[in-house]
Design a protein around this motif. Structure first.
Motif, mmCIF file in Angstrom:
data_model
loop_
_atom_site.group_PDB
_atom_site.id
_atom_site.type_symbol
_atom_site.label_atom_id
_atom_site.label_comp_id
_atom_site.label_asym_id
_atom_site.label_seq_id
_atom_site.Cartn_x
_atom_site.Cartn_y
_atom_site.Cartn_z
ATOM 1 N N GLY A 15 -0.345 -0.503 11.052
ATOM 2 C CA GLY A 15 0.272 -0.040 9.621
ATOM 3 C C GLY A 15 1.191 -0.946 8.996
ATOM 4 N N CYS A 17 0.305 -3.390 7.215
ATOM 5 C CA CYS A 17 -0.186 -3.722 5.852
ATOM 6 C C CYS A 17 0.167 -2.461 4.873
ATOM 7 N N GLU A 18 0.034 -1.339 5.318
ATOM 8 C CA GLU A 18 0.318 -0.099 4.789
ATOM 9 C C GLU A 18 1.857 -0.203 4.121
ATOM 10 N N PRO A 22 1.211 -0.670 0.241
ATOM 11 C CA PRO A 22 0.599 0.904 0.295
ATOM 12 C C PRO A 22 -0.219 1.117 -0.672
ATOM 13 N N ASP A 23 -0.266 0.317 -1.888
ATOM 14 C CA ASP A 23 -1.475 0.699 -2.908
ATOM 15 C C ASP A 23 -2.754 -0.052 -2.601
ATOM 16 N N PHE A 25 -3.721 -0.521 0.997
ATOM 17 C CA PHE A 25 -3.977 -0.180 2.559
ATOM 18 C C PHE A 25 -3.485 0.976 2.934
ATOM 19 N N GLU A 26 -4.407 1.583 3.691
ATOM 20 C CA GLU A 26 -4.109 2.774 4.585
ATOM 21 C C GLU A 26 -4.426 2.879 5.710
ATOM 22 N N VAL A 27 -3.834 3.388 6.778
ATOM 23 C CA VAL A 27 -4.402 3.758 8.198
ATOM 24 C C VAL A 27 -5.229 5.054 7.949
ATOM 25 N N VAL A 33 -7.651 0.341 9.592
ATOM 26 C CA VAL A 33 -7.246 0.245 8.230
ATOM 27 C C VAL A 33 -8.397 0.697 7.132
ATOM 28 N N CYS A 55 -0.193 -8.970 9.394
ATOM 29 C CA CYS A 55 -1.019 -8.188 10.358
ATOM 30 C C CYS A 55 -0.763 -8.797 11.906
#
Length: 64
Positions: A15, A17-18, A22-23, A25-27, A33, A55
């Motif tokens: 997470g 990257c998220e 957050p706009d 990437f999302e787990v 991802v 990452c």
């Protein structure tokens, strides 16, 4: 045009990257991802580069 590429087989779902973008990437529910916008605008390059660099398993890339 910039494109986000994610290697879901490498992703450990940590997470980073998220947390950083957050706009984009999302787990997902499966623990890997999900790229929310594969073709972001150039104005997001700096933030996305930082997220890609964060990452720990090198599962993300930015392509031009």
């Amino acid at each position: 045009m910039m494109k986000i590429e994610a290697d879901r087989a490498k992703c450990d779902g940590l997470g980073m990257c998220e947390a950083m973008a957050p706009d984009f990437f999302e787990v997902g529910d499966d623990g890997t991802v999900v790229v929310l916008d594969e073709l972001p605008g150039e104005e997001y390059r700096q933030d996305l580069s930082a997220a890609v660099d964060a990452c720990p398993v090198l599962a993300l890339k930015l392509r031009d």
